[in-house]
Design a protein around this motif. Structure first.
Motif, PDB file in Angstrom:
ATOM      1  N   TYR A 170      -3.982   2.004  17.497  1.00 28.40           N
ATOM      2  CA  TYR A 170      -4.473   1.445  16.246  1.00 28.40           C
ATOM      3  C   TYR A 170      -3.777   2.103  15.057  1.00 28.40           C
ATOM      4  N   CYS A 171      -3.536   1.325  14.026  1.00 31.20           N
ATOM      5  CA  CYS A 171      -3.112   1.924  12.772  1.00 31.20           C
ATOM      6  C   CYS A 171      -4.244   1.779  11.764  1.00 31.20           C
ATOM      7  N   ALA A 172      -4.222   2.635  10.760  1.00 26.08           N
ATOM      8  CA  ALA A 172      -5.280   2.644   9.756  1.00 26.08           C
ATOM      9  C   ALA A 172      -4.740   3.248   8.462  1.00 26.08           C
ATOM     10  N   ARG A 173      -5.435   2.937   7.380  1.00 25.02           N
ATOM     11  CA  ARG A 173      -5.067   3.469   6.086  1.00 25.02           C
ATOM     12  C   ARG A 173      -5.827   4.763   5.819  1.00 25.02           C
ATOM     13  N   ARG A 174      -5.112   5.769   5.324  1.00 28.46           N
ATOM     14  CA  ARG A 174      -5.744   7.046   5.051  1.00 28.46           C
ATOM     15  C   ARG A 174      -6.396   7.020   3.677  1.00 28.46           C
ATOM     16  N   LEU A 175      -7.587   7.589   3.587  1.00 29.97           N
ATOM     17  CA  LEU A 175      -8.351   7.555   2.352  1.00 29.97           C
ATOM     18  C   LEU A 175      -8.072   8.717   1.415  1.00 29.97           C
ATOM     19  N   SER A 176      -7.460   9.761   1.949  1.00 28.39           N
ATOM     20  CA  SER A 176      -7.226  10.929   1.115  1.00 28.39           C
ATOM     21  C   SER A 176      -5.767  11.339   1.192  1.00 28.39           C
ATOM     22  N   GLY A 177      -5.414  12.271   0.340  1.00 28.26           N
ATOM     23  CA  GLY A 177      -4.035  12.726   0.323  1.00 28.26           C
ATOM     24  C   GLY A 177      -3.709  13.738   1.398  1.00 28.26           C
ATOM     25  N   SER A 178      -4.728  14.306   2.014  1.00 26.86           N
ATOM     26  CA  SER A 178      -4.473  15.308   3.030  1.00 26.86           C
ATOM     27  C   SER A 178      -4.127  14.632   4.351  1.00 26.86           C
ATOM     28  N   SER A 179      -3.397  15.330   5.189  1.00 28.48           N
ATOM     29  CA  SER A 179      -2.948  14.760   6.468  1.00 28.48           C
ATOM     30  C   SER A 179      -4.055  14.875   7.503  1.00 28.48           C
ATOM     31  N   SER A 180      -5.121  14.122   7.262  1.00 24.85           N
ATOM     32  CA  SER A 180      -6.294  14.197   8.115  1.00 24.85           C
ATOM     33  C   SER A 180      -6.027  13.665   9.512  1.00 24.85           C
ATOM     34  N   ARG A 181      -6.707  14.270  10.487  1.00 22.36           N
ATOM     35  CA  ARG A 181      -6.643  13.825  11.882  1.00 22.36           C
ATOM     36  C   ARG A 181      -7.969  13.203  12.306  1.00 22.36           C
ATOM     37  N   THR A 182      -8.845  12.960  11.354  1.00 25.28           N
ATOM     38  CA  THR A 182     -10.201  12.511  11.656  1.00 25.28           C
ATOM     39  C   THR A 182     -10.369  11.037  11.323  1.00 25.28           C
ATOM     40  N   THR A 183     -10.961  10.268  12.246  1.00 21.37           N
ATOM     41  CA  THR A 183     -11.096   8.824  12.038  1.00 21.37           C
ATOM     42  C   THR A 183     -11.896   8.482  10.787  1.00 21.37           C
ATOM     43  N   ARG A 184     -12.863   9.312  10.406  1.00 24.14           N
ATOM     44  CA  ARG A 184     -13.695   8.983   9.262  1.00 24.14           C
ATOM     45  C   ARG A 184     -12.920   9.031   7.947  1.00 24.14           C
ATOM     46  N   ASP A 185     -11.731   9.613   7.957  1.00 23.65           N
ATOM     47  CA  ASP A 185     -10.896   9.674   6.759  1.00 23.65           C
ATOM     48  C   ASP A 185      -9.936   8.497   6.677  1.00 23.65           C
ATOM     49  N   TYR A 186     -10.152   7.479   7.495  1.00 26.57           N
ATOM     50  CA  TYR A 186      -9.302   6.292   7.527  1.00 26.57           C
ATOM     51  C   TYR A 186     -10.160   5.034   7.466  1.00 26.57           C
ATOM     52  N   ASP A 187      -9.560   3.955   6.944  1.00 31.74           N
ATOM     53  CA  ASP A 187     -10.246   2.658   6.971  1.00 31.74           C
ATOM     54  C   ASP A 187      -9.225   1.568   7.230  1.00 31.74           C
ATOM     55  N   SER A 188      -9.678   0.319   7.115  1.00 32.65           N
ATOM     56  CA  SER A 188      -8.817  -0.856   7.299  1.00 32.65           C
ATOM     57  C   SER A 188      -8.149  -0.857   8.669  1.00 32.65           C
ATOM     58  N   PHE A 247      -6.400  11.036  17.376  1.00 26.83           N
ATOM     59  CA  PHE A 247      -5.293  11.054  16.421  1.00 26.83           C
ATOM     60  C   PHE A 247      -3.957  11.138  17.153  1.00 26.83           C
ATOM     61  N   VAL A 248      -2.976  10.397  16.622  1.00 33.10           N
ATOM     62  CA  VAL A 248      -1.617  10.447  17.158  1.00 33.10           C
ATOM     63  C   VAL A 248      -0.657  10.996  16.100  1.00 33.10           C
ATOM     64  N   ALA A 249      -0.637  10.350  14.926  1.00 33.54           N
ATOM     65  CA  ALA A 249       0.302  10.760  13.878  1.00 33.54           C
ATOM     66  C   ALA A 249      -0.139  10.190  12.541  1.00 33.54           C
ATOM     67  N   THR A 250       0.302  10.834  11.463  1.00 33.87           N
ATOM     68  CA  THR A 250       0.037  10.326  10.134  1.00 33.87           C
ATOM     69  C   THR A 250       1.254  10.553   9.257  1.00 33.87           C
ATOM     70  N   ILE A 251       1.391   9.723   8.236  1.00 37.13           N
ATOM     71  CA  ILE A 251       2.535   9.800   7.337  1.00 37.13           C
ATOM     72  C   ILE A 251       2.037   9.615   5.909  1.00 37.13           C
ATOM     73  N   SER A 252       2.657  10.324   4.980  1.00 40.50           N
ATOM     74  CA  SER A 252       2.271  10.211   3.578  1.00 40.50           C
ATOM     75  C   SER A 252       2.786   8.901   2.995  1.00 40.50           C
ATOM     76  N   GLY A 253       2.316   8.597   1.789  1.00 42.29           N
ATOM     77  CA  GLY A 253       2.722   7.359   1.144  1.00 42.29           C
ATOM     78  C   GLY A 253       4.217   7.275   0.876  1.00 42.29           C
ATOM     79  N   THR A 267       0.839  -1.182   0.000  1.00 43.00           N
ATOM     80  CA  THR A 267       0.000   0.000   0.000  1.00 43.00           C
ATOM     81  C   THR A 267       0.877   1.235   0.000  1.00 43.00           C
ATOM     82  N   LEU A 268       0.572   2.141  -0.889  1.00 41.56           N
ATOM     83  CA  LEU A 268       1.282   3.405  -0.953  1.00 41.56           C
ATOM     84  C   LEU A 268       0.418   4.535  -0.418  1.00 41.56           C
ATOM     85  N   SER A 269      -0.631   4.160   0.305  1.00 46.39           N
ATOM     86  CA  SER A 269      -1.519   5.155   0.891  1.00 46.39           C
ATOM     87  C   SER A 269      -0.854   5.799   2.088  1.00 46.39           C
ATOM     88  N   GLY A 270      -1.344   6.987   2.420  1.00 44.13           N
ATOM     89  CA  GLY A 270      -0.968   7.544   3.702  1.00 44.13           C
ATOM     90  C   GLY A 270      -1.486   6.638   4.804  1.00 44.13           C
TER      91      GLY A 270
END
Length: 122
Positions: A93-111, A45-51, A28-31
């Motif tokens: 928990y870790c999750a896959r980000r659905l968008s390219g923006s560095s979202s801090r919101t759970t609804r922007d993540y899945d898996s 939210f704790v942290a997010t990283i781009s693809g 996966t190359l998703s954020g």
């Protein structure tokens, strides 16, 4: 949908360190993001990283203490946690980000993975 498995949690004294891992079932190359949830609290939210791994964003509460990174060759995302505090105690928990923006919101993540418990004693 990619499957995520977290590991590396445990019991540590305040001031100690842990490194969490999040292994993906496929490439996966998703954020990606890390969240945590303490008993009786909402998932935060704790942290997010781009693809590419070039862009990272942190919650103010962990900035300077936690580092998110990824190894795309291993399909794994990491969370290095230093200077741990009792208030860091939570299921992470870790999750896959659905968008390219560095979202801090759970609804922007899945898996979402199943989570790994981190307990910091005082």
């Amino acid at each position: 949908q990619v499957q995520l498995v977290e590991s590396g949690g445990g019991l540590v004294q305040a001031g100690g360190s842990l490194r969490l891992s999040c292994a993906a079932s496929g490439r996966t190359l998703s954020g990606m993001g890390w969240f945590r949830q303490a008993p009786g609290s909402e998932r935060e939210f704790v942290a997010t990283i781009s693809g590419t791994g070039l862009t990272t964003v942190y919650a103010d509460s962990v900035k300077g203490r936690f580092t998110i990174s990824r190894d795309n060759a291993k399909n794994t995302v990491y969370l290095q946690m230093n200077s741990l505090k009792p208030e860091d105690t939570a299921v992470y928990y870790c999750a896959r980000r659905l968008s390219g923006s560095s979202s801090r919101t759970t609804r922007d993540y899945d898996s979402w993975g199943q989570g790994t418990q981190v307990t910091v004693s005082s």
